[in-house]
Design an enzyme around this catalytic site. Sequence first.
Site, PDB file in Angstrom:
ATOM      1  N   THR A 155       0.840  -1.120  -0.113  1.00  0.00           N
ATOM      2  CA  THR A 155      -0.123  -0.003  -0.105  1.00  0.00           C
ATOM      3  C   THR A 155       0.767   1.174  -0.112  1.00  0.00           C
ATOM      4  OG1 THR A 155      -1.908   0.700   1.098  1.00  0.00           O
ATOM      5  CG2 THR A 155      -0.224   0.354   2.730  1.00  0.00           C
ATOM      6  N   VAL A 183     -13.112  -1.523   6.442  1.00  0.00           N
ATOM      7  CA  VAL A 183     -12.393  -0.337   6.426  1.00  0.00           C
ATOM      8  C   VAL A 183     -11.242  -0.235   7.269  1.00  0.00           C
ATOM      9  CG1 VAL A 183     -12.458   2.303   6.905  1.00  0.00           C
ATOM     10  CG2 VAL A 183     -14.625   0.984   6.130  1.00  0.00           C
ATOM     11  N   ASP A 185      -7.138   1.638   8.200  1.00  0.00           N
ATOM     12  CA  ASP A 185      -6.698   2.824   9.019  1.00  0.00           C
ATOM     13  C   ASP A 185      -6.732   3.998   8.167  1.00  0.00           C
ATOM     14  OD1 ASP A 185      -4.414   0.992   7.973  1.00  0.00           O
ATOM     15  OD2 ASP A 185      -3.280   2.775   8.145  1.00  0.00           O
ATOM     16  N   GLY A 205       0.553  -1.093   7.131  1.00  0.00           N
ATOM     17  CA  GLY A 205       0.410  -2.292   8.015  1.00  0.00           C
ATOM     18  C   GLY A 205      -1.225  -2.846   8.267  1.00  0.00           C
ATOM     19  N   GLY A 207      -4.661  -2.728   8.966  1.00  0.00           N
ATOM     20  CA  GLY A 207      -5.223  -1.390   9.630  1.00  0.00           C
ATOM     21  C   GLY A 207      -6.014  -1.521  10.962  1.00  0.00           C
TER      22      GLY A 207
END
Length: 268
Positions: A155, A183, A185, A205, A207
């Site tokens: 990411t 959802v 972080d 990392g 979330g």
Amino acid sequence: MRQIILHGGVGSSNELSGLLNKYASYAINYQDPIDAVVAAVKYMEDDLNFNAGTGSVMRLDGSIQMDAAVMIDGNFGAVINIEFVKNPVQVAREVMEGSPHVILCADGATKFAREKGHPMYDPTTDKARKRLEEAKAEAKKDPRFLYKEAMSVDTVGAVANFNGKIAAALSTGGSSPMMRGRVGDTPIPGSGILVKNGFGIAATGIGEEIIRRQLSYDLYCNRDTLEKEWESIAGNSKYSLGAVGFYGEKSFVLANKSMAHGYARKDD
Ligand code: ASP
């Protein structure tokens, strides 16, 4: 002085750092740090090496829902679970600058993107299809499959400090394997992203772990002893975590696993 620092997600190969240095060297040429971080994240969203924009991982049902956020001190914009757009980070910026809100989610975020002129775009790749098959195989082997950290990498994030003005941006396809609607972080200020009082951070990392820890806010609160706080977090974490950012003019790279990162500086 202008500086920008990028990450390619905790768990990403350090071999990608050369590429990120190149993207940083392009993005440093903007005059405003928000332009720079959005441009840097767009390069990474358009690069299939990374789990954001094109190249995002799939949800367990085969759909792609993306989260992205931008932040400057005193303002924030994010999209949650947006679908069928090329550059979620650009939409997040438009939420911040061109809507009365700070966060839009799901079909509302996608509809807003269309209104702002983002055409229908399918970010699906063969790599994402393959990753989903791997996730499903893992799920069959281990009922705690939602925490298979090895699947969560690549990411992207960027933080820039241009003459004391800081901006941050994050974009992700999420932490695979995950359910539709999950959802992480990335769009949660204080968790995946924070810009406050001369401190800026873009985390990566799992979330769920980042949100439970309010990782970015925790590091902000402990900014004077950042390395020490990080050691204690890394030592107590079962999952991969990482972050890049600035405390004043000092850049930092924190990760408990490999993490591609890039940096550029221009002395004005
Ligand atoms: N933090 C992202 C998420 O959980 C994934 C990542 O950083 O790799 O959605």
